[in-house]
Every structure is written in structure tokens, then in C-alpha cells.
Design a protein around this motif. Structure first.
Motif, PDB file in Angstrom:
ATOM      1  N   PRO A   1       0.769  -1.202   0.056  1.00 50.67           N
ATOM      2  CA  PRO A   1      -0.054  -0.138   0.008  1.00 50.67           C
ATOM      3  C   PRO A   1       0.987   1.217  -0.096  1.00 50.67           C
ATOM      4  N   VAL A   2       0.584   2.021  -0.985  1.00 49.27           N
ATOM      5  CA  VAL A   2       1.268   3.413  -0.922  1.00 49.27           C
ATOM      6  C   VAL A   2       0.177   4.525  -0.509  1.00 49.27           C
ATOM      7  N   HIS A   3       0.278   5.092   0.728  1.00 51.13           N
ATOM      8  CA  HIS A   3      -0.690   5.928   1.315  1.00 51.13           C
ATOM      9  C   HIS A   3      -0.423   7.367   0.819  1.00 51.13           C
ATOM     10  N   PHE A   4      -1.460   8.065   0.413  1.00 54.26           N
ATOM     11  CA  PHE A   4      -1.531   9.495  -0.085  1.00 54.26           C
ATOM     12  C   PHE A   4      -2.440  10.120   0.983  1.00 54.26           C
ATOM     13  N   ASN A   5      -1.782  10.650   2.120  1.00 57.78           N
ATOM     14  CA  ASN A   5      -2.708  11.137   3.029  1.00 57.78           C
ATOM     15  C   ASN A   5      -2.519  12.425   3.640  1.00 57.78           C
TER      16      ASN A   5
END
Length: 209
Positions: A158-162
Motif C-alpha cells: 500500500p502507498v498512502h497519500f494522506n
């Protein structure tokens, strides 16, 4: 004595730098001249379950924790605005970035290289492309093993953009004039001229990442 203090100070600074700048090259020469160009079983991810005896690939410099840190520190946020947030009675606004998690499957081959990167959960084109860029630039892993034999292992990362907000643009340094005011002087004074500066349920992936 003064020279000794300087040397000790430099060693301390170098020590702190080396702790912060992690080396990810420890497995590059583990299998010199290794080429994995033959088809073989791929374990995990969308290819099937991990056998109980499978040893997962090891990310250089600290395993799962360092892998997570590596991904987070290499994200370059694309400018994808989802909405605007207004403050100060609606006079000031800041951009709110889109948020989401791109899930990418990689296959670590028997040489330890990340291959076959593919998106299994998308957010938007910009975030998908950025997540792919990170996964395509991964360093060499220690390959996975099954009963003492190197094997190909698939993992869904998972690559989180937050990040929620972009900082507001700097305020203009130009003065605002009331053109209808009697106080406005239309005379031009060159000396005053200045420039402004101014979907995981149906996927099997590694929760440890």
C-alpha cells in the motif's frame, strides 16, 4: 586539545548523519551477475497463498519498518486538488488534496529485484503513476526462500497519500487602491517603484507493510 574536540564533534555529526541516511545497498552484491529470466512459481499476492515455510524477501536496512519509511520518504505529492477549505469568513482558502491508498503488487524475483509492478487498487492517474515510480525504483532485496531454495514472491504494497492540505499561496505585496477615493494620487513616482517577492477485502496482501 582544541583539535581533539573538533574531531570528536565531526565524528558525532557523521554518526547522526549515518543513522538518518540509511544504506539500502547491502544486498546488491549478494548474488553477483544474477539473472532470473526463467519462468517459475510465484508465491503470494494474486498468484496464490504463501506456503507456511516461506521466508519473505527482506528489504535492506531494516526490513518492514525501513520499507515503510522508504516508501513514505520517497513520495512526491502530485498536485491533485479535491476541494477548497475557506477560512476568515470565506476570504482565505487553502487547497485540500485528494487522499487515498494505491495498492501495487510487486514480484521479488530470485535475484532480489522488484519486477512485474502492477496496480491492483487505483486512486487516480497521478497517484497511480507516482506509486509505480516508487516501486520501480526499489533497491535489491534479499530474495525469498522456500525450504532453502530461492523463489519468486509476490507482495501487495500500500502507498498512502494522506496529506490533507497544500499551504496557501503567499499574499501579494502590491498595495490595493480605492480608485474612487479622493486620497488616490495618480502621479507616478519612479523612486517608489518596487517588485513583489514574494479495496482490500478480495486481495491477499502483507499487513506488515
Amino acid at each position: 586539545m582544541k583539535d581533539l574536540k573538533i574531531i570528536v564533534s565531526l565524528l558525532c555529526v557523521c554518526g547522526v548523519f549515518s543513522l538518518n541516511a540509511q544504506d539500502h545497498s547491502e544486498y546488491e552484491n549478494l548474488y553477483p551477475n544474477c539473472v532470473d529470466n526463467q519462468e517459475s512459481t510465484i508465491y503470494g499476492g494474486t498468484y496464490g497463498n504463501w506456503p507456511r515455510e516461506l521466508i519473505l524477501p527482506d528489504f535492506p536496512g531494516g526490513g518492514d519498518v525501513e520499507f515503510t519509511r522508504y516508501v513514505h520518504s520517497n513520495i512526491e505529492y502530485p498536485h491533485v486538488v479535491e476541494s477548497f477549505e475557506y477560512t476568515n469568513g470565506g476570504k482565505d482558502s487553502s487547497e485540500v488534496l485528494a487522499k487515498g491508498t494505491v495498492a501495487i503488487q510487486i514480484v521479488v524475483d530470485r535475484c532480489g529485484r522488484a519486477t512485474r509492478q502492477e496496480i491492483v487498487q487505483s486512486v487516480n492517474d497521478e497517484y497511480d503513476e507516482e506509486a509505480l515510480r516508487i516501486m520501480q525504483g526499489l533497491p535489491v532485496f534479499k530474495p525469498g526462500e522456500l525450504r532453502g531454495i530461492r523463489v519468486k514472491v509476490a507482495m501487495i504494497i500500500p502507498v498512502h497519500f494522506n496529506r490533507t492540505k497544500m499551504p496557501p499561496p503567499p499574499e501579494s505585496e502590491y498595495m490595493e487602491y480605492d480608485w474612487d477615493s479622493d486620497d488616490y494620487d495618480s502621479g507616478y513616482d519612479d523612486s517608489s517603484n518596487s517588485s513583489s517577492g514574494g479495496k482490500y477485502d478480495d486481495l491477499q496482501w502483507d499487513d506488515s507493510w
